[in-house]
Design a protein around this motif. Structure first.
Motif, PDB file in Angstrom:
ATOM      1  N   ARG A 241       3.505 -14.437   7.671  1.00  0.00           N
ATOM      2  CA  ARG A 241       3.684 -13.072   8.176  1.00  0.00           C
ATOM      3  C   ARG A 241       4.506 -12.256   7.179  1.00  0.00           C
TER       4      ARG A 241
ATOM      5  N   GLU B 218      -1.593  -4.404  -2.581  1.00  0.00           N
ATOM      6  CA  GLU B 218      -2.816  -3.613  -2.480  1.00  0.00           C
ATOM      7  C   GLU B 218      -2.519  -2.146  -2.753  1.00  0.00           C
ATOM      8  N   GLU B 219      -1.382  -1.699  -2.270  1.00  0.00           N
ATOM      9  CA  GLU B 219      -1.050  -0.284  -2.451  1.00  0.00           C
ATOM     10  C   GLU B 219      -0.845   0.053  -3.932  1.00  0.00           C
ATOM     11  N   THR B 220      -0.274  -0.892  -4.693  1.00  0.00           N
ATOM     12  CA  THR B 220       0.033  -0.563  -6.088  1.00  0.00           C
ATOM     13  C   THR B 220      -1.077  -0.936  -7.057  1.00  0.00           C
ATOM     14  N   THR B 221      -1.864  -1.985  -6.740  1.00  0.00           N
ATOM     15  CA  THR B 221      -2.877  -2.402  -7.713  1.00  0.00           C
ATOM     16  C   THR B 221      -4.298  -2.154  -7.236  1.00  0.00           C
ATOM     17  N   GLY B 222      -4.507  -2.097  -5.939  1.00  0.00           N
ATOM     18  CA  GLY B 222      -5.852  -1.876  -5.434  1.00  0.00           C
ATOM     19  C   GLY B 222      -6.523  -3.129  -4.910  1.00  0.00           C
ATOM     20  N   GLY B 223      -5.939  -4.280  -5.179  1.00  0.00           N
ATOM     21  CA  GLY B 223      -6.505  -5.523  -4.657  1.00  0.00           C
ATOM     22  C   GLY B 223      -5.428  -6.326  -3.972  1.00  0.00           C
TER      23      GLY B 223
ATOM     24  N   ARG C 180      -3.384   0.261 -14.625  1.00  0.00           N
ATOM     25  CA  ARG C 180      -2.886   1.257 -13.691  1.00  0.00           C
ATOM     26  C   ARG C 180      -1.427   1.535 -13.976  1.00  0.00           C
TER      27      ARG C 180
ATOM     28  N   SER D 231      10.109 -12.345  17.533  1.00  0.00           N
ATOM     29  CA  SER D 231       8.659 -12.486  17.594  1.00  0.00           C
ATOM     30  C   SER D 231       8.169 -12.444  19.036  1.00  0.00           C
TER      31      SER D 231
ATOM     32  N   ARG E  82      -7.613  -1.770  10.120  1.00  0.00           N
ATOM     33  CA  ARG E  82      -6.537  -1.696   9.148  1.00  0.00           C
ATOM     34  C   ARG E  82      -6.829  -0.542   8.201  1.00  0.00           C
TER      35      ARG E  82
ATOM     36  N   PHE F  41      -7.015   1.493   4.836  1.00  0.00           N
ATOM     37  CA  PHE F  41      -7.024   1.131   3.421  1.00  0.00           C
ATOM     38  C   PHE F  41      -6.084   2.063   2.681  1.00  0.00           C
ATOM     39  N   TYR F  42      -5.637   1.608   1.527  1.00  0.00           N
ATOM     40  CA  TYR F  42      -4.770   2.459   0.725  1.00  0.00           C
ATOM     41  C   TYR F  42      -5.613   3.309  -0.204  1.00  0.00           C
TER      42      TYR F  42
ATOM     43  N   ALA G 299      -5.358   3.433  -3.274  1.00  0.00           N
ATOM     44  CA  ALA G 299      -5.653   2.704  -4.508  1.00  0.00           C
ATOM     45  C   ALA G 299      -6.628   1.553  -4.305  1.00  0.00           C
ATOM     46  N   THR G 300      -6.948   1.223  -3.054  1.00  0.00           N
ATOM     47  CA  THR G 300      -7.795   0.058  -2.786  1.00  0.00           C
ATOM     48  C   THR G 300      -9.105   0.112  -3.570  1.00  0.00           C
ATOM     49  N   ARG G 301      -9.404  -0.998  -4.224  1.00  0.00           N
ATOM     50  CA  ARG G 301     -10.662  -1.047  -4.968  1.00  0.00           C
ATOM     51  C   ARG G 301     -11.766  -1.532  -4.042  1.00  0.00           C
TER      52      ARG G 301
ATOM     53  N   TYR H 114     -14.786  -1.054   1.661  1.00  0.00           N
ATOM     54  CA  TYR H 114     -15.784  -2.001   1.175  1.00  0.00           C
ATOM     55  C   TYR H 114     -17.167  -1.630   1.687  1.00  0.00           C
TER      56      TYR H 114
END
Lengths: 359, 123, 123
Positions: free
Chosen positions: A130, A140-145, A159, C13, C28, C30-31, C33-35, C97
């Motif tokens: 968690r 994901e926010e900074t690199t995209g993956g 980037r 929790s 969820r 997506f950001y 920057a999401t590829r 996606y």
């Protein structure tokens, strides 16, 4: 003399995310020796250089392993940069350090969860993952993956991070750090964890050197060997010391990873404070000619990237020696004389990553 | 200014000397880092050793036909993984292995896939 | 000591909302920057074929004769090599996606319309 039995362990086993096979020679419940065999998922990625040009290979290198993906890409780029003598902008080096350490934290949190699962502490496993989930969101926010960062590139990074994002990442990381403290406290002090790990799978200091152990495995045996000390990326410009533990057992290796978590957080904060402005990549012209061994510290230990170019688009040879490959002989040593029930725990302490190993 | 290139030494030795060289390295406290192979017109087998972050490479060049190599598992037991790899992927015959998987270390559909192509059939 | 800290975690929790989402109802985000999936502005495309050449997985097919730009979504690894290579900047990565499929289908095809007089500029 008791009769000897051979028990196969793997390739499919609940504690193993990936296939490795061990033949355990048992005398009652005691393991006398273990014979490893790998090679179930050999993909021949090293051979792929003959088809892909050297810039495209970055994408292949990043996909060698899912957990240390960014560091694989970075190591490959460093190897090519070493051959071609490319000057990488300083900002790119700092960004590589930040992403590299984020990937280390994510790998160690994942491992702590798997380790807890290995000795049956399910709720601790859930909690580790968690915490890790929060970090994956940041990645994901900074690199995209989430897993494949895809930001490594020969000559820099693909980037940039804006200063606002940097600040936000730092704030988020502080929260994750606080959550990790609650987590590692349990690993450090809980008696049930200690009973499964202290004194198990001992690898003495001498054996660690002669068997060529790397990463947390060798540092858990009291040897300060950390390739980041070579000073690649920005590691030469921030202050840190390799984490070592002298227990030589599973507990020591676990503690090394727990302490490395905080070291990584600290490195990221330092890198964020020092990061200079400027470009993040340089244009690469020409073809690699020559050979170079790049050595980089991954979450699991030292990785070797060997590239040899012959002044064409395709490399002549590309070789990866991953940390798990080097940690197989120490694992065989640790397993000798242990109890059958401790085998999964001991196997997990080298953090086996078989897909990397076989490439 | 930012290019990071590590100082690494490289010596080329004869096939016969590699075991002595490895034993000497082992006595000096070097750690075996890796063994890699390049197969083109000949086989270049490179042994890497490390001590206090200083990397030393030792290279052996083998002919294309019937490559054979003595094992260094006497000096470094850990070499068995690399030497089995040389056997399975490149088809280099390693003699005196402490733990010989006899071509079963990797489970491959093609025999010695990394050996120079096209492969000569055994005479 | 550790009972204290894990106790805190457990009670938190227990009292807080689940860490997971009720997926189809709550998605969820997506950001930026999401590829994700590769998208194209086909009218801006000059069908030069550089993206096809640069694609590491050979997912893109450009046919100049029929003015078609095709992508195999299952081969695409969203690396963004085509986006970086595009001279007209008509390719980009969506931050979501492509939808999941139950079987391999035909490639996603984009066809450039013939517009006399409005023809895209030649580089």
């Amino acid at each position: 003399m008791a009769t000897r039995t051979i028990v196969p362990f793997g390739p499919q086993h609940p504690v193993l995310p990936e296939p490795i096979h061990l033949d355990l020679v048992l005398e009652d419940e005691k393991v006398i020796s273990a014979i490893p065999s790998i090679g179930f998922i050999h993909r021949g990625l090293e051979k792929l250089v003959e088809k892909k040009d050297f810039l495209e290979m970055t994408y292949v290198a990043e996909r060698i392993c899912g957990i240390c993906s960014f560091i694989h890409g970075q190591s490959y780029c460093q190897a090519i940069e070493g051959v071609m003598k490319i000057d990488v902008p300083e900002r790119a080096l700092y960004l590589r350090t930040i992403w590299g350490e984020m990937s280390r934290i994510h790998s160690h949190l994942l491992w702590l969860g798997l380790f807890a699962d290995g000795f049956g502490f399910e709720s601790l496993f859930m909690h580790s993952w968690r915490v890790r989930e929060k970090l994956l969101d940041l990645i994901e926010e900074t690199t995209g993956g989430r897993v494949i960062f895809g930001t490594a590139k020969v000559g820099g990074v693909r980037r940039d991070m804006e200063s606002l994002t940097l600040k936000r990442v730092e704030d988020e990381l502080k929260i994750i750090e606080k959550m990790s403290h609650e987590l590692t406290d349990v690993f450090k002090k809980d008696s049930s964890v200690k009973r499964r790990t202290v004194g198990k799978g001992v690898l003495s200091k001498e054996d660690a050197i002669t068997l060529g152990a790397v990463g947390p495995t060798v540092r858990g045996s009291g040897i300060a060997s950390d390739m980041r000390k070579l000073g690649y990326a920005a590691y030469g410009k921030i202050s840190w010391e390799p984490v070592i533990e002298t227990g030589c057992d599973c507990y020591a290796r676990c503690m090394v990873r727990c302490r490395e978590l905080y070291q990584s957080f600290d490195m990221i904060y330092q890198a964020m404070a020092k990061i200079p402005d400027g470009p993040v990549d340089v244009k690469v012209t020409g073809n690699p000619n020559g050979e170079y061994f790049a050595r980089v510290e991954q979450p699991r230990g030292e990785v070797i990237y060997y590239v040899k170019g012959n002044n064409t688009k395709n490399l002549e040879r590309f070789r990866v020696r991953t940390p798990t490959f080097a940690n197989v002989p120490p694992l065989v040593k640790m397993l000798g004389g242990c109890e059958l029930a401790d085998v999964p725990v001991i196997v997990l302490t080298i953090d086996p990553c078989i897909s990397c190993t076989e490439r | 200014m930012m290019v990071h290139v590590e100082e690494q030494s490289l010596v080329v030795v004869d096939k016969g000397q590699i075991v002595d060289k490895a034993t000497q390295m082992s006595k000096e406290g070097f750690r075996l880092v890796q063994i890699s192979c390049l197969a083109k017109d000949s086989y270049e087998v490179t042994y890497s050793f490390d001590k206090n972050y200083a990397c030393a490479h030792v290279r052996v060049v083998l002919p294309k036909d019937n490559p054979e190599l003595p094992s260094i598992t006497g000096a470094y037991f850990a070499a068995f993984t690399y030497e089995n790899e040389l056997q399975d992927l490149f088809g280099i015959k390693v003699s005196g292995l402490a733990l010989d998987f006899k071509g079963k270390f990797y489970k491959l559909s093609v025999k010695t896939p990394f050996a120079p192509q096209p492969q000569q059939p055994a005479q | 000591m550790s009972q204290m800290s894990i106790g805190k975690v457990v009670s938190r929790s227990f009292l807080s909302r689940p860490a997971t989402r009720l997926y189809p109802f709550e998605k969820r985000p997506f950001y930026k920057a999401t590829r994700g999936a590769v998208a194209i502005d086909i009218e801006k495309c000059i069908l030069c074929g550089i993206c096809q050449k640069r694609c590491p997985t050979a997912a893109i097919t450009v046919t100049k004769a029929t003015k078609d730009w095709q992508i195999n979504r299952l081969r695409c690894i969203s690396c963004g090599a085509c986006v970086d290579a595009c001279p007209k900047k008509c390719l980009w990565l969506e931050n979501m996606y492509s939808p999941a499929v139950v079987q391999k289908g035909a490639d996603d095809k984009f066809h450039q319309l013939d517009k006399p007089g409005l023809e895209t500029t030649k580089a």
